[in-house]
Design a protein around this motif. Sequence first.
Motif, short mmCIF file in Angstrom:
data_model
loop_
_atom_site.label_atom_id
_atom_site.label_comp_id
_atom_site.label_asym_id
_atom_site.label_seq_id
_atom_site.Cartn_x
_atom_site.Cartn_y
_atom_site.Cartn_z
N ARG A 1 3.07 -2.60 3.77
CA ARG A 1 3.60 -3.37 4.90
C ARG A 1 2.51 -3.48 5.96
NH1 ARG A 1 5.17 -0.76 9.64
NH2 ARG A 1 4.93 1.51 9.54
N ILE B 1 4.05 -0.01 -2.43
CA ILE B 1 4.24 -1.27 -1.71
C ILE B 1 3.59 -1.13 -0.34
CG2 ILE B 1 6.47 -0.65 -0.68
CD1 ILE B 1 7.38 -3.55 -1.23
N ASN C 1 0.46 -6.79 -2.23
CA ASN C 1 1.75 -6.75 -2.94
C ASN C 1 1.81 -7.76 -4.08
OD1 ASN C 1 2.78 -4.65 -1.36
ND2 ASN C 1 3.65 -6.06 0.15
N SER D 1 -1.27 -7.41 3.41
CA SER D 1 -0.08 -6.84 2.76
C SER D 1 0.46 -7.79 1.69
CB SER D 1 1.01 -6.52 3.79
OG SER D 1 1.46 -7.69 4.44
#
Length: 382
Positions: free
Chosen positions: A277, A275, A267, A263
Amino acid sequence: MKLGLEVFLDREYKRFTGKSIGLVTNMTGVNQKLTPTIDLFYEHPGISLKALYGPEHGIRGDAKEGEEVQSSFDPYTNLPVYSLYGKTRKPTKEMLESIDVIVFDLQDIGSRYYTYIYTMAYVMEACAEQGKQFVVLDRPNPISGERLEGNLVEEDVRSFVGLLPIPNRHGMTVGELAQLFKYKFGYDCELTVVPMEGWKRSMYFDDTPLFWVPPSPNTTNIDMNILYAGTCLIEGTNLSEGRGTTRPFEWIGAPYVDGNSLSKAFNDRGIEGVIARPVSFKPTYQKYKDVICSGIQLHVVNRNTLNSWKTGLLLLETIAEMYPTDFSFIKNEQKKYFFDLLAGTKGLRDRVWGGTTEVYIENCLALIEGFQKEKKIYDLYN
């Protein structure tokens, strides 16, 4: 707003009174009150419905992706149901011999990998060969009709997930695609498209008053549909694309991935409109069934700026760089790289390994601009 189905039932059906009708549909064929097209046709005094035809996943949507569907009889109408995802994907002469007109009413999801549009192409081909009329009841492109992404399928990798040279995200409705198939690609049947009323090209599905009926078990929501133009490519690798979870094509991972590291690396690339996570998940079927996978969930931040195809490719590039000995592309039963069929080219695998997918994306912009201009003559909506 009116669907093509509703316009047809209002007035257009009169053009086909007295003719035997075959209907290509499934559970997505419904009006705005969720009444099935099958019922509306079967109970209509001016429509002579004689047979049903089902695409991948079956006429009731209870078959998994790639699962062969058998022909049968519909328990509600007692009509024959001919499978177009079993022994044949093109209607045979026997399937059409008692039919004058084939009506197509299926909800597409806006990406070229989705097989319903190629079922339509094969039905058009059969109608041309056997002198049958073909009618498309138009429905929205759920991810709008303005944005296009990707490349064009090359001749030597054409398949049922990429049969014709159209972009990954094609920006067309099924009615517009039918016109493209007829006039550009030579599927020269007697074609009638019944357009919607009140749909605009800028509309996503949640801009309409319609209820979302999933066209297949893994087409869960609008974000999934948007991301699918890029994350469907994951299917051609040893990563899980999230099948067997509640977030297919949004959750991406594998047992060998570290979601926290991935992640952060993803990002850090600063891809516009999305985006990630970290997530952990355990698929209930398909790749890594019952095995814990670590990975990411992709969240759509701005769907108007997101390029999903670019997102999928840069995600693969990132994973290939981070896990060069674990990550791999997989082959199908015919010993072909499935990624090549999805990607529409044999050249992208090396670019993923070499970290040069952005160069390829830039090189494809002229192709997409050319397709955008060419398709305008088939556009039915502003």
